[in-house]
Scaffold this active site. Structure first.
Site, PDB file in Angstrom:
ATOM      1  N   ASN A  73      -9.096  17.020  49.428  1.00  0.00           N
ATOM      2  CA  ASN A  73      -8.831  16.653  48.061  1.00  0.00           C
ATOM      3  C   ASN A  73     -10.301  16.121  47.595  1.00  0.00           C
ATOM      4  O   ASN A  73     -11.142  15.630  48.353  1.00  0.00           O
ATOM      5  CB  ASN A  73      -7.867  15.186  48.192  1.00  0.00           C
ATOM      6  CG  ASN A  73      -6.487  16.120  48.301  1.00  0.00           C
ATOM      7  OD1 ASN A  73      -6.294  16.510  49.543  1.00  0.00           O
ATOM      8  ND2 ASN A  73      -5.274  15.005  47.607  1.00  0.00           N
ATOM      9  N   LYS A 122      -2.742  29.854  46.435  1.00  0.00           N
ATOM     10  CA  LYS A 122      -4.304  30.347  46.834  1.00  0.00           C
ATOM     11  C   LYS A 122      -4.044  30.389  48.011  1.00  0.00           C
ATOM     12  O   LYS A 122      -5.440  31.695  48.475  1.00  0.00           O
ATOM     13  CB  LYS A 122      -5.090  28.328  46.988  1.00  0.00           C
ATOM     14  CG  LYS A 122      -5.054  28.260  45.281  1.00  0.00           C
ATOM     15  CD  LYS A 122      -5.439  27.919  44.829  1.00  0.00           C
ATOM     16  CE  LYS A 122      -7.277  27.903  45.253  1.00  0.00           C
ATOM     17  NZ  LYS A 122      -8.162  29.370  44.407  1.00  0.00           N
ATOM     18  N   ASP A 135     -12.993  30.749  30.844  1.00  0.00           N
ATOM     19  CA  ASP A 135     -11.891  29.003  31.033  1.00  0.00           C
ATOM     20  C   ASP A 135     -11.094  28.950  29.856  1.00  0.00           C
ATOM     21  O   ASP A 135     -11.345  29.291  28.531  1.00  0.00           O
ATOM     22  CB  ASP A 135     -12.573  27.636  31.187  1.00  0.00           C
ATOM     23  CG  ASP A 135     -11.717  26.499  31.432  1.00  0.00           C
ATOM     24  OD1 ASP A 135     -10.314  26.521  30.720  1.00  0.00           O
ATOM     25  OD2 ASP A 135     -11.830  26.074  32.297  1.00  0.00           O
ATOM     26  N   ALA A 136      -9.310  29.246  30.001  1.00  0.00           N
ATOM     27  CA  ALA A 136      -8.503  29.400  29.045  1.00  0.00           C
ATOM     28  C   ALA A 136      -7.821  29.036  28.624  1.00  0.00           C
ATOM     29  O   ALA A 136      -7.468  28.415  27.389  1.00  0.00           O
ATOM     30  CB  ALA A 136      -6.843  30.149  30.235  1.00  0.00           C
ATOM     31  N   ARG A 186      -4.354  12.254  52.986  1.00  0.00           N
ATOM     32  CA  ARG A 186      -5.210  13.129  52.632  1.00  0.00           C
ATOM     33  C   ARG A 186      -7.028  12.686  52.671  1.00  0.00           C
ATOM     34  O   ARG A 186      -7.490  11.531  53.096  1.00  0.00           O
ATOM     35  CB  ARG A 186      -5.734  13.145  50.418  1.00  0.00           C
ATOM     36  CG  ARG A 186      -4.773  13.271  50.273  1.00  0.00           C
ATOM     37  CD  ARG A 186      -3.938  14.545  50.996  1.00  0.00           C
ATOM     38  NE  ARG A 186      -2.026  15.270  50.558  1.00  0.00           N
ATOM     39  CZ  ARG A 186      -1.194  14.845  50.630  1.00  0.00           C
ATOM     40  NH1 ARG A 186      -1.243  14.783  52.303  1.00  0.00           N
ATOM     41  NH2 ARG A 186       0.133  15.539  50.421  1.00  0.00           N
ATOM     42  N   PRO A 210      -7.016   9.764  39.364  1.00  0.00           N
ATOM     43  CA  PRO A 210      -7.381   8.876  38.021  1.00  0.00           C
ATOM     44  C   PRO A 210      -6.008   8.379  37.046  1.00  0.00           C
ATOM     45  O   PRO A 210      -6.103   7.278  36.434  1.00  0.00           O
ATOM     46  CB  PRO A 210      -7.450  10.043  37.246  1.00  0.00           C
ATOM     47  CG  PRO A 210      -7.269  11.539  38.052  1.00  0.00           C
ATOM     48  CD  PRO A 210      -7.219  11.091  39.359  1.00  0.00           C
ATOM     49  N   ASN A 222      -2.216   7.687  50.999  1.00  0.00           N
ATOM     50  CA  ASN A 222      -2.223   7.175  49.740  1.00  0.00           C
ATOM     51  C   ASN A 222      -2.219   5.449  49.211  1.00  0.00           C
ATOM     52  O   ASN A 222      -2.324   5.400  48.368  1.00  0.00           O
ATOM     53  CB  ASN A 222      -0.751   8.142  49.482  1.00  0.00           C
ATOM     54  CG  ASN A 222      -1.405   9.273  49.495  1.00  0.00           C
ATOM     55  OD1 ASN A 222      -2.586   9.440  48.620  1.00  0.00           O
ATOM     56  ND2 ASN A 222      -0.525  10.555  48.906  1.00  0.00           N
ATOM     57  N   LYS A 254      -3.287  13.490  37.790  1.00  0.00           N
ATOM     58  CA  LYS A 254      -3.844  13.628  39.669  1.00  0.00           C
ATOM     59  C   LYS A 254      -3.777  12.211  40.133  1.00  0.00           C
ATOM     60  O   LYS A 254      -4.154  11.575  39.357  1.00  0.00           O
ATOM     61  CB  LYS A 254      -5.065  15.123  39.825  1.00  0.00           C
ATOM     62  CG  LYS A 254      -5.002  16.201  39.338  1.00  0.00           C
ATOM     63  CD  LYS A 254      -4.441  16.713  40.614  1.00  0.00           C
ATOM     64  CE  LYS A 254      -4.743  18.589  39.844  1.00  0.00           C
ATOM     65  NZ  LYS A 254      -4.550  19.062  41.139  1.00  0.00           N
ATOM     66  N   TYR A 268       2.021  26.384  44.444  1.00  0.00           N
ATOM     67  CA  TYR A 268       0.926  26.120  44.557  1.00  0.00           C
ATOM     68  C   TYR A 268      -0.493  27.173  45.523  1.00  0.00           C
ATOM     69  O   TYR A 268      -0.799  27.603  45.697  1.00  0.00           O
ATOM     70  CB  TYR A 268      -0.194  24.686  44.224  1.00  0.00           C
ATOM     71  CG  TYR A 268      -1.613  24.012  44.574  1.00  0.00           C
ATOM     72  CD1 TYR A 268      -2.156  25.425  43.934  1.00  0.00           C
ATOM     73  CD2 TYR A 268      -1.507  23.801  45.379  1.00  0.00           C
ATOM     74  CE1 TYR A 268      -3.871  25.246  43.823  1.00  0.00           C
ATOM     75  CE2 TYR A 268      -2.943  23.278  45.286  1.00  0.00           C
ATOM     76  CZ  TYR A 268      -3.112  24.189  45.110  1.00  0.00           C
ATOM     77  OH  TYR A 268      -5.359  23.571  44.973  1.00  0.00           O
ATOM     78  N   LEU A 314       3.331   4.891  43.783  1.00  0.00           N
ATOM     79  CA  LEU A 314       2.870   5.382  45.009  1.00  0.00           C
ATOM     80  C   LEU A 314       4.449   6.306  44.992  1.00  0.00           C
ATOM     81  O   LEU A 314       5.513   5.913  45.574  1.00  0.00           O
ATOM     82  CB  LEU A 314       3.534   4.487  45.670  1.00  0.00           C
ATOM     83  CG  LEU A 314       2.215   4.403  47.605  1.00  0.00           C
ATOM     84  CD1 LEU A 314       0.613   5.495  46.386  1.00  0.00           C
ATOM     85  CD2 LEU A 314       2.173   3.667  47.760  1.00  0.00           C
ATOM     86  N   THR A 343      -8.510  25.362  49.388  1.00  0.00           N
ATOM     87  CA  THR A 343      -8.461  24.679  49.121  1.00  0.00           C
ATOM     88  C   THR A 343      -7.514  24.105  50.314  1.00  0.00           C
ATOM     89  O   THR A 343      -7.327  25.262  51.114  1.00  0.00           O
ATOM     90  CB  THR A 343      -6.678  23.821  48.661  1.00  0.00           C
ATOM     91  OG1 THR A 343      -6.455  22.697  48.438  1.00  0.00           O
ATOM     92  CG2 THR A 343      -6.014  25.381  48.373  1.00  0.00           C
ATOM     93  N   ASP A 344      -7.693  23.268  50.946  1.00  0.00           N
ATOM     94  CA  ASP A 344      -7.097  23.090  52.436  1.00  0.00           C
ATOM     95  C   ASP A 344      -5.903  22.600  52.613  1.00  0.00           C
ATOM     96  O   ASP A 344      -4.934  23.602  53.949  1.00  0.00           O
ATOM     97  CB  ASP A 344      -7.602  21.817  52.721  1.00  0.00           C
ATOM     98  CG  ASP A 344      -7.021  20.494  52.252  1.00  0.00           C
ATOM     99  OD1 ASP A 344      -6.643  20.813  50.955  1.00  0.00           O
ATOM    100  OD2 ASP A 344      -7.647  19.493  53.161  1.00  0.00           O
ATOM    101  N   GLU A 345      -5.018  22.985  51.463  1.00  0.00           N
ATOM    102  CA  GLU A 345      -3.228  23.500  51.389  1.00  0.00           C
ATOM    103  C   GLU A 345      -2.777  24.418  52.134  1.00  0.00           C
ATOM    104  O   GLU A 345      -1.616  24.532  52.008  1.00  0.00           O
ATOM    105  CB  GLU A 345      -2.462  22.559  49.995  1.00  0.00           C
ATOM    106  CG  GLU A 345      -3.317  21.480  49.759  1.00  0.00           C
ATOM    107  CD  GLU A 345      -2.727  21.212  48.539  1.00  0.00           C
ATOM    108  OE1 GLU A 345      -1.701  21.320  47.953  1.00  0.00           O
ATOM    109  OE2 GLU A 345      -3.123  19.868  47.535  1.00  0.00           O
TER     110      GLU A 345
END
Length: 333
Positions: A178, A153, A35-36, A213, A191, A248, A188, A149, A205, A122-124
């Site tokens: 997600n 991916k 990990d960086a 999502r 959180p 959301n 994110k 992003y 929001l 990811t599903d994105e």
């Protein structure tokens, strides 16, 4: 199988949870984390298992380091990624470096040493669906990424597919919806809202909150990853989802309700550019072929458990909070 496991991005949100789960459920495994330790990777996320894990700080695009670590591994699980859409809109450069060059570097190493490889995506990469569209993403849905992003991916997924076909790399891919759960950075969505309420700040929001999502608890995601590693067919792509579609606005209102607040105690802010409307996963291939089922079938119960974790672990997220909110304030969000 796979007694020596290299986990890239193992100090990040999903990766750290994967490491915890692996140590707990596979006591004979020797786990190395690469990990960086950028802002999204936190060594403290591995503190509960520090005596069982070797942590190597380094860049997944560092060819010499990656080659050495892959050479001593039986399995590579590649979580390392730049993954925040807002950050990719501000500066795409790290996303190309980590998500594309980093994946290429790993693929070349596993090709040289004939090491089993699993690629987390990811599903994105599929873009988005209309809110009233009954369709869901499947492994054959055409790629249609909409941000730096998701496009990086998508690029990394295509590299994996090419290395499987051209060079016989023993790889599988999973595209997940997600995630939520412990150790997720406060930038994110979930959180951020939970920690705002803890601080007495009204949640924010985007737009009208209509974006949908497909939520899955991180422990369910990682159980699915192990199912794919153990029993998945080489070269195949598996979609991971728990039928957790929720807009959301409902997520924020549920958080407020579970935390004892009025359900309308939030503020609407400017939407972000290119904000995808809806994601939805058809995980039938994973369920039918590999027999996987989610543990957290009720999103509300998973959310309640997540709220409890953030309430109990303020010392973990507090150092990140002020800088995160300052960044959002500059963006007007």
């Amino acid at each position: 199988m796979s007694s020596r496991i290299l986990v890239t991005g193992g100090a990040g949100f999903i990766g750290a949870n994967f490491v915890h789960q692996t140590v707990r459920e596979r006591p004979d495994a020797a786990v190395t984390v690469l990990d960086a330790l950028t802002y999204a990777g936190d060594e403290r996320s591995l503190a509960p298992v520090s005596g069982r894990v070797r942590l190597v700080q380094g860049d997944v695009a560092d060819a010499a380091l990656v080659d050495r670590l892959v050479a001593e591994s039986d399995l590579v699980v590649h979580f390392a990624a730049e993954s925040h859409n807002d950050n990719s809109l501000h500066d795409p450069t790290p996303f190309v470096h980590t998500n594309v060059i980093g994946t290429f570097t790993l693929l070349e190493a596993v090709r040289r040493h004939d090491v089993r490889y699993h690629h987390i995506s990811t599903d994105e990469v599929y873009g988005d669906l209309e809110l009233d569209d009954p369709a869901k993403f499947t492994p054959t849905t055409p790629y249609n990424p909409s941000s730096p992003y998701s496009s990086t991916k998508a690029s990394s997924d295509l590299l994996v597919r090419a290395w499987v076909r051209s060079f016989g790399v023993r790889a599988t891919i999973s595209n997940c919806s997600n995630n939520y759960g412990p150790y997720q950075h406060v930038e994110k969505f979930i959180p951020r809202q939970i920690t705002n309420v803890v601080d007495g700040v009204r949640p924010k929001l985007y737009g009208t909150g209509a974006n949908v999502r497909d939520w899955i608890h991180v422990e369910d995601h990682n159980a699915a990853v192990w199912a794919i590693v153990d029993h998945g067919r080489i070269g195949e792509t598996y979609l991971i989802g728990a039928d957790g579609e929720c807009d959301n606005r409902t997520v924020v209102e549920t958080i407020l309700e579970l935390m004892g607040q009025s359900a309308d105690a939030y503020d609407l802010v400017n939407d972000r550019p290119g904000h995808d409307l809806r994601y939805a996963i058809d995980a039938s291939k994973l369920r039918d072929e590999l027999g996987w089922t989610p543990r957290y079938r009720d999103f509300r119960s998973g959310l309640e458990a997540t709220i409890g974790w953030y309430r109990d672990n303020e010392a973990w997220w507090r150092p990140q909070k002020d800088a995160t909110e300052q960044k959002y304030a500059q963006l007007g969000r």
